[in-house]
Design a protein around this motif. Sequence first.
Motif, PDB file in Angstrom:
ATOM      1  N   ASP A  24       5.367 -34.474  -0.266  1.00 17.48           N
ATOM      2  CA  ASP A  24       6.661 -33.607   0.057  1.00 17.48           C
ATOM      3  C   ASP A  24       6.241 -32.368   1.054  1.00 17.48           C
ATOM      4  OD1 ASP A  24       5.453 -32.003  -1.727  1.00 17.48           O
ATOM      5  OD2 ASP A  24       6.437 -32.334  -3.296  1.00 17.48           O
ATOM      6  N   ARG A  25       7.290 -31.691   1.314  1.00 13.96           N
ATOM      7  CA  ARG A  25       6.982 -30.453   2.041  1.00 13.96           C
ATOM      8  C   ARG A  25       5.998 -29.517   1.377  1.00 13.96           C
ATOM      9  NH1 ARG A  25       8.925 -27.918   6.271  1.00 13.96           N
ATOM     10  NH2 ARG A  25      10.774 -29.510   6.634  1.00 13.96           N
ATOM     11  N   ASP A  26       5.786 -29.645   0.209  1.00 13.50           N
ATOM     12  CA  ASP A  26       4.728 -28.588  -0.480  1.00 13.50           C
ATOM     13  C   ASP A  26       3.322 -29.195  -0.561  1.00 13.50           C
ATOM     14  OD1 ASP A  26       6.627 -26.568  -1.240  1.00 13.50           O
ATOM     15  OD2 ASP A  26       7.435 -27.608  -3.099  1.00 13.50           O
ATOM     16  N   GLY A  27       3.219 -30.498  -0.156  1.00 15.32           N
ATOM     17  CA  GLY A  27       1.757 -31.068   0.067  1.00 15.32           C
ATOM     18  C   GLY A  27       1.584 -31.911  -1.182  1.00 15.32           C
ATOM     19  N   GLN A  28       2.446 -32.381  -2.087  1.00 14.14           N
ATOM     20  CA  GLN A  28       2.184 -32.804  -3.180  1.00 14.14           C
ATOM     21  C   GLN A  28       2.794 -34.429  -2.981  1.00 14.14           C
ATOM     22  OE1 GLN A  28       4.669 -30.886  -5.955  1.00 14.14           O
ATOM     23  NE2 GLN A  28       2.712 -29.630  -6.738  1.00 14.14           N
ATOM     24  N   PHE A  29       1.799 -35.591  -3.558  1.00  8.28           N
ATOM     25  CA  PHE A  29       2.262 -36.693  -3.658  1.00  8.28           C
ATOM     26  C   PHE A  29       3.379 -37.004  -4.282  1.00  8.28           C
ATOM     27  CE2 PHE A  29      -2.384 -37.058  -2.537  1.00  8.28           C
ATOM     28  CZ  PHE A  29      -2.657 -37.717  -1.593  1.00  8.28           C
ATOM     29  N   VAL A  30       4.303 -37.882  -3.909  1.00  6.34           N
ATOM     30  CA  VAL A  30       5.593 -38.303  -4.710  1.00  6.34           C
ATOM     31  C   VAL A  30       5.773 -39.606  -4.641  1.00  6.34           C
ATOM     32  CG1 VAL A  30       6.721 -36.215  -4.203  1.00  6.34           C
ATOM     33  CG2 VAL A  30       6.930 -38.245  -2.707  1.00  6.34           C
ATOM     34  N   PHE A  31       5.061 -40.307  -3.994  1.00  8.60           N
ATOM     35  CA  PHE A  31       4.731 -41.903  -3.996  1.00  8.60           C
ATOM     36  C   PHE A  31       3.488 -42.335  -3.436  1.00  8.60           C
ATOM     37  CE2 PHE A  31       5.093 -46.097  -2.169  1.00  8.60           C
ATOM     38  CZ  PHE A  31       5.419 -47.042  -3.054  1.00  8.60           C
ATOM     39  N   VAL A  91     -17.415 -40.390  -0.255  1.00 11.95           N
ATOM     40  CA  VAL A  91     -16.710 -40.124   0.787  1.00 11.95           C
ATOM     41  C   VAL A  91     -15.968 -41.225   1.462  1.00 11.95           C
ATOM     42  CG1 VAL A  91     -16.601 -39.053   3.104  1.00 11.95           C
ATOM     43  CG2 VAL A  91     -18.177 -37.935   1.439  1.00 11.95           C
ATOM     44  N   ALA A  92     -14.612 -41.132   1.274  1.00  9.72           N
ATOM     45  CA  ALA A  92     -13.967 -42.226   2.181  1.00  9.72           C
ATOM     46  C   ALA A  92     -13.365 -41.831   3.532  1.00  9.72           C
ATOM     47  CB  ALA A  92     -12.603 -42.577   1.282  1.00  9.72           C
ATOM     48  N   HIS A  93     -13.769 -42.611   4.654  1.00  2.00           N
ATOM     49  CA  HIS A  93     -13.067 -42.148   6.033  1.00  2.00           C
ATOM     50  C   HIS A  93     -11.815 -42.999   6.170  1.00  2.00           C
ATOM     51  CE1 HIS A  93     -16.879 -40.282   7.558  1.00  2.00           C
ATOM     52  NE2 HIS A  93     -17.458 -41.077   6.601  1.00  2.00           N
ATOM     53  N   ILE A  94     -10.760 -41.983   6.539  1.00  3.14           N
ATOM     54  CA  ILE A  94      -9.378 -42.548   6.405  1.00  3.14           C
ATOM     55  C   ILE A  94      -8.742 -42.529   7.854  1.00  3.14           C
ATOM     56  CG2 ILE A  94      -7.105 -42.508   5.534  1.00  3.14           C
ATOM     57  CD1 ILE A  94      -9.493 -43.297   3.453  1.00  3.14           C
ATOM     58  N   LEU A  95      -8.105 -43.675   8.131  1.00  3.13           N
ATOM     59  CA  LEU A  95      -7.404 -43.519   9.845  1.00  3.13           C
ATOM     60  C   LEU A  95      -5.964 -43.452   9.240  1.00  3.13           C
ATOM     61  CD1 LEU A  95      -7.173 -43.691  12.755  1.00  3.13           C
ATOM     62  CD2 LEU A  95      -7.480 -46.028  12.446  1.00  3.13           C
ATOM     63  N   TRP A  96      -5.148 -42.405   9.470  1.00  2.00           N
ATOM     64  CA  TRP A  96      -3.754 -42.287   9.200  1.00  2.00           C
ATOM     65  C   TRP A  96      -2.913 -42.421  10.146  1.00  2.00           C
ATOM     66  CZ3 TRP A  96      -2.619 -41.248   4.172  1.00  2.00           C
ATOM     67  CH2 TRP A  96      -3.648 -40.611   3.204  1.00  2.00           C
ATOM     68  N   SER A  97      -1.638 -42.876   9.855  1.00  2.64           N
ATOM     69  CA  SER A  97      -0.530 -42.914  10.843  1.00  2.64           C
ATOM     70  C   SER A  97       0.409 -42.203  10.126  1.00  2.64           C
ATOM     71  CB  SER A  97      -0.189 -44.341  11.295  1.00  2.64           C
ATOM     72  OG  SER A  97       0.630 -44.544  12.020  1.00  2.64           O
ATOM     73  N   ALA A  98       1.066 -41.412  10.530  1.00  5.96           N
ATOM     74  CA  ALA A  98       1.863 -40.411   9.765  1.00  5.96           C
ATOM     75  C   ALA A  98       3.225 -39.984  10.699  1.00  5.96           C
ATOM     76  CB  ALA A  98       1.512 -39.024   8.928  1.00  5.96           C
ATOM     77  N   ARG A  99       4.524 -39.852   9.754  1.00  4.92           N
ATOM     78  CA  ARG A  99       5.582 -39.203  10.467  1.00  4.92           C
ATOM     79  C   ARG A  99       6.274 -38.565   9.421  1.00  4.92           C
ATOM     80  NH1 ARG A  99       9.691 -43.561  13.021  1.00  4.92           N
ATOM     81  NH2 ARG A  99      10.682 -41.627  13.287  1.00  4.92           N
ATOM     82  N   TRP A 100       7.463 -37.471   9.982  1.00  2.36           N
ATOM     83  CA  TRP A 100       7.951 -36.753   9.059  1.00  2.36           C
ATOM     84  C   TRP A 100       9.332 -37.417   8.903  1.00  2.36           C
ATOM     85  CZ3 TRP A 100       7.867 -33.379   5.426  1.00  2.36           C
ATOM     86  CH2 TRP A 100       9.052 -32.432   4.996  1.00  2.36           C
ATOM     87  N   SER A 101      10.136 -37.442   7.687  1.00  2.00           N
ATOM     88  CA  SER A 101      11.376 -37.958   7.593  1.00  2.00           C
ATOM     89  C   SER A 101      12.379 -36.586   7.105  1.00  2.00           C
ATOM     90  CB  SER A 101      11.635 -38.689   6.458  1.00  2.00           C
ATOM     91  OG  SER A 101      12.738 -39.146   5.843  1.00  2.00           O
ATOM     92  N   GLU A 102      13.123 -36.304   8.184  1.00  3.48           N
ATOM     93  CA  GLU A 102      13.869 -35.178   8.083  1.00  3.48           C
ATOM     94  C   GLU A 102      14.981 -35.287   7.005  1.00  3.48           C
ATOM     95  OE1 GLU A 102      14.688 -31.117   8.496  1.00  3.48           O
ATOM     96  OE2 GLU A 102      13.144 -32.190   9.739  1.00  3.48           O
ATOM     97  N   ASP A 103      15.470 -36.371   6.617  1.00  3.34           N
ATOM     98  CA  ASP A 103      16.509 -36.498   5.740  1.00  3.34           C
ATOM     99  C   ASP A 103      16.022 -36.377   4.491  1.00  3.34           C
ATOM    100  OD1 ASP A 103      18.078 -37.083   7.852  1.00  3.34           O
ATOM    101  OD2 ASP A 103      17.841 -39.266   7.849  1.00  3.34           O
ATOM    102  N   ASP A 104      14.734 -37.046   4.249  1.00  3.77           N
ATOM    103  CA  ASP A 104      14.201 -36.815   2.964  1.00  3.77           C
ATOM    104  C   ASP A 104      13.057 -35.973   2.775  1.00  3.77           C
ATOM    105  OD1 ASP A 104      15.411 -39.492   2.085  1.00  3.77           O
ATOM    106  OD2 ASP A 104      14.006 -40.568   3.229  1.00  3.77           O
TER     107      ASP A 104
END
Length: 467
Positions: A24-31, A91-104
């Motif tokens: 979420d916008r506060d940086g907490q995992f919600v799922f 240590v885990a090396h992570i490759l991310w693909s991310a986008r923002w959902s404005e609606d949610d």
Amino acid sequence: MSVKTYIPPTALVDLLLDAICVVDRDGQFVFVSAACQRIFGYTAEEMLGRRMIEMVHPEDRARTLQAANAIMSGTHQPSFENRYLRKDGSVAHILWSARWSEDDQVRIAVAHDISERKRNEAVQQALYAISEAAHSAGDLSGLFQQVHRIIAELLPVTHFSVVLHDEQADRLNVAYADSQSQPASDPLAGGAEKLCAEVIRDGRALLLSAEARSRRPQYLRGLDCNSLDWLGVPLGASGGTLGVMILQSDARQARYCERDRELLQFVSTQVATAIERQRMLMRLTFMAQHDPLTQLPNREMLHDRLQTALARARREQLHLALLFLDLDKFKQVNDSLGHAQGDLLLQQVALRVRQCLREVDTVARFGGDEFVVLLEDFHSPGHAAGVAAKIQQALGQPFDLQGHSRSVLTSIGIALYPLHADNAQTLLDQADLAMYLAKQDGGNRYQLSPSTEPPPPGAAKRLPDNL
């Protein structure tokens, strides 16, 4: 009639090897999907409600927050790499693909674990660097330092050491030791020496964890109580095992494994090859500079040391002396007892002359039964004569030549800098001339050179003629 089965979205997501995370916008995992536990080590319950940034490697947090802000501003991040800390501390090396959902009002990201790829790349770079270091190292100490630095970038290393086996003395010597703890522990203390001996004897790597140590109580006393893992890898070479390379770690969340042992085994092969090459160069250098019979410096090495000594004497206005020794009637030993006994006599003469000198002095075999002694750093006018008398007395004691007793008389010529000459060749010539005069006068005596050259400007004051 076909029957269709409905698969809920969450169950479908949990089949993916990559992890799906929603923050979420506060940086907490919600799922989080099921793959998160495999990648990060935490269950979904442990991650939900937790702030994402707390799991990011401290060194990557600033740029991770910067990327998160860019995503929430509408910028799509198709490939962003950072490091996370797993539950076990690794240590885990992570490759991310991310986008923002404005609606949610959430960030939706796919995490692909590239830790194995990163490790393989790091291992390849490390092995290349170690190979380069092994072929270009000027000395073994420098090589061990480079290997230590490179390995520490791959594995947790609290103590790193190299122990070599001296075959002639049949003992272990610490060639390199470095430790993060102060004072540093002795790599051979107590049971650790037994461990090293076992690795060298068997020629196999030994990984000893804290749990395994409980089954080997004889080794407990010698190992650092804070060190959880002890990994010893043999330095195997064509002629046998040269020694052992040792790693110790007190990182409770990053333990050594079989893969680490295989990696270190390859590294040890490179290091062992470098040790063999360095030893070969040392042997060749020694052979080029020393007499093979007596192991004394030869003419070439004497000349180098004399030039160095003269330069220092000129610079610091010091005295030095050359003693030219020739064994009287040595030919009679060869003729009566044979050349093997003559060689044995020369070896024993070399040993006794060395015992008459200080560490700073040099004795060289000049050829045949001739020896030259270089004396430096003396202040007493009678020092050179005193050494000559000491040598004559030592050589006058009977030698045991495999059942044959022989005493040796010697004629010694003495030349001094700057009294008799100011350069190497002239100094040698003057000492040789003095020795010849001593022989002409009946032998078994020492003779000061009769020649005197004017000292060069700035040279030390002359020694008295009544030396």
